[in-house]
Design a protein around this motif. Sequence first.
Motif, mmCIF file in Angstrom:
data_model
loop_
_atom_site.group_PDB
_atom_site.id
_atom_site.type_symbol
_atom_site.label_atom_id
_atom_site.label_comp_id
_atom_site.label_asym_id
_atom_site.label_seq_id
_atom_site.Cartn_x
_atom_site.Cartn_y
_atom_site.Cartn_z
ATOM 1 N N ILE A 82 10.304 16.958 -11.019
ATOM 2 C CA ILE A 82 9.942 15.909 -12.172
ATOM 3 C C ILE A 82 10.329 16.971 -13.635
ATOM 4 O O ILE A 82 10.210 16.348 -14.809
ATOM 5 N N GLN A 83 10.251 17.770 -13.531
ATOM 6 C CA GLN A 83 11.399 18.900 -14.290
ATOM 7 C C GLN A 83 12.801 18.586 -14.853
ATOM 8 O O GLN A 83 12.710 18.152 -15.695
ATOM 9 N N LEU A 136 18.934 12.535 -3.937
ATOM 10 C CA LEU A 136 19.341 13.890 -5.331
ATOM 11 C C LEU A 136 18.190 15.158 -5.210
ATOM 12 O O LEU A 136 17.668 15.633 -6.016
ATOM 13 N N ASN A 137 17.334 14.297 -4.539
ATOM 14 C CA ASN A 137 15.738 15.608 -3.686
ATOM 15 C C ASN A 137 15.407 16.280 -5.487
ATOM 16 O O ASN A 137 14.874 17.581 -5.725
ATOM 17 N N LEU A 138 15.059 14.804 -5.863
ATOM 18 C CA LEU A 138 14.306 15.545 -7.613
ATOM 19 C C LEU A 138 13.177 14.940 -6.584
ATOM 20 O O LEU A 138 11.820 13.976 -7.708
ATOM 21 N N THR A 139 12.201 16.019 -6.552
ATOM 22 C CA THR A 139 10.575 16.035 -6.246
ATOM 23 C C THR A 139 10.408 17.466 -5.920
ATOM 24 O O THR A 139 10.757 17.808 -7.157
ATOM 25 N N GLY A 140 8.749 17.037 -6.158
ATOM 26 C CA GLY A 140 8.381 17.983 -6.772
ATOM 27 C C GLY A 140 8.206 18.511 -8.005
ATOM 28 O O GLY A 140 8.532 18.058 -9.189
ATOM 29 N N THR A 141 7.386 20.156 -8.344
ATOM 30 C CA THR A 141 7.380 20.160 -9.854
ATOM 31 C C THR A 141 8.982 20.138 -10.202
ATOM 32 O O THR A 141 9.060 20.070 -11.543
ATOM 33 N N ASN A 190 -0.746 17.031 -12.151
ATOM 34 C CA ASN A 190 -0.202 17.731 -13.193
ATOM 35 C C ASN A 190 1.109 18.373 -13.193
ATOM 36 O O ASN A 190 1.345 18.050 -14.566
ATOM 37 N N ALA A 191 1.756 17.216 -12.431
ATOM 38 C CA ALA A 191 3.957 18.234 -12.820
ATOM 39 C C ALA A 191 3.729 16.645 -14.155
ATOM 40 O O ALA A 191 3.819 16.609 -14.466
ATOM 41 N N HIS A 227 13.037 3.849 -15.722
ATOM 42 C CA HIS A 227 12.365 3.451 -14.137
ATOM 43 C C HIS A 227 12.780 4.182 -13.186
ATOM 44 O O HIS A 227 14.677 4.568 -13.368
ATOM 45 N N ILE A 228 12.558 5.316 -12.329
ATOM 46 C CA ILE A 228 13.121 7.048 -11.628
ATOM 47 C C ILE A 228 13.165 5.337 -9.663
ATOM 48 O O ILE A 228 11.844 5.610 -9.939
ATOM 49 N N GLN A 229 14.298 5.326 -9.071
ATOM 50 C CA GLN A 229 13.454 4.745 -7.959
ATOM 51 C C GLN A 229 14.835 5.123 -6.784
ATOM 52 O O GLN A 229 15.741 5.517 -6.822
ATOM 53 N N TYR A 230 14.499 5.118 -6.105
ATOM 54 C CA TYR A 230 14.379 6.379 -4.943
ATOM 55 C C TYR A 230 14.290 5.885 -3.312
ATOM 56 O O TYR A 230 15.165 6.424 -2.362
#
Length: 213
Positions: free
Chosen positions: A89-90, A81-86, A128-129, A41-44
């Motif tokens: 997700i990578q 942590l700025n884990l956003t966008g393509t 798509n990501a 689970h990834i919680q922001y």
Amino acid sequence: LASIGSSKMRKTFIILQLLLCLATGRSFLNWNIPRARRVVHIQYEIQKNHFHRRLKRMCRAMGITAEELSDRFHIVNARGLNLTGTEGIQEISRIVKAYDPEIISFDPLYKVASGGENDIQDSKVILNAFDSLIEETKAAVAYVHHDAKGASGDRDIRDRGAGSNILGRDYDACITLTPHVSEDDAAVIETMLRNYKPQDPFTVLWTEDEGTG
């Protein structure tokens, strides 16, 4: 899987209960879960100490022990942590591979996506990501999304959720929470299942455990 509801409908609470049941193989609401699954689970939204406190209280209220969860429930505290966008997700794909997850959950969707949620092209980028994440990890993806303003119960379930309606044409399953017409602590649960037979709506009532709050 999309979990969609208006503000203060406890979307996070219901997705956490679902994930805990998936990780332990317990039945959830009207649905039987035949075996335990590995969950990430990834919680922001919530500071990690507050989130872990909430999760522990929820486990105690549900009677779930650490031994029952074993190593099947992992949390990525992604706030800040700025884990956003393509690219985000990578990076998440690289992080979660160590846990070999069967379900990867994001809460909330708007903090994962980059760009405008009303823009169809921006929505396509994040979807798509997600597809790439599914292919790379072989896991199912779930996310929590908020409703548009207005009377959510008046909209078709495919049109629920803020932003571009491309979301409603993409997910394979959706759980919506709608305020009950007369009970403040109740919500109407509806589902859309693309590959399974329709299910009747039903009502859930939120109750507070005195020992855990």
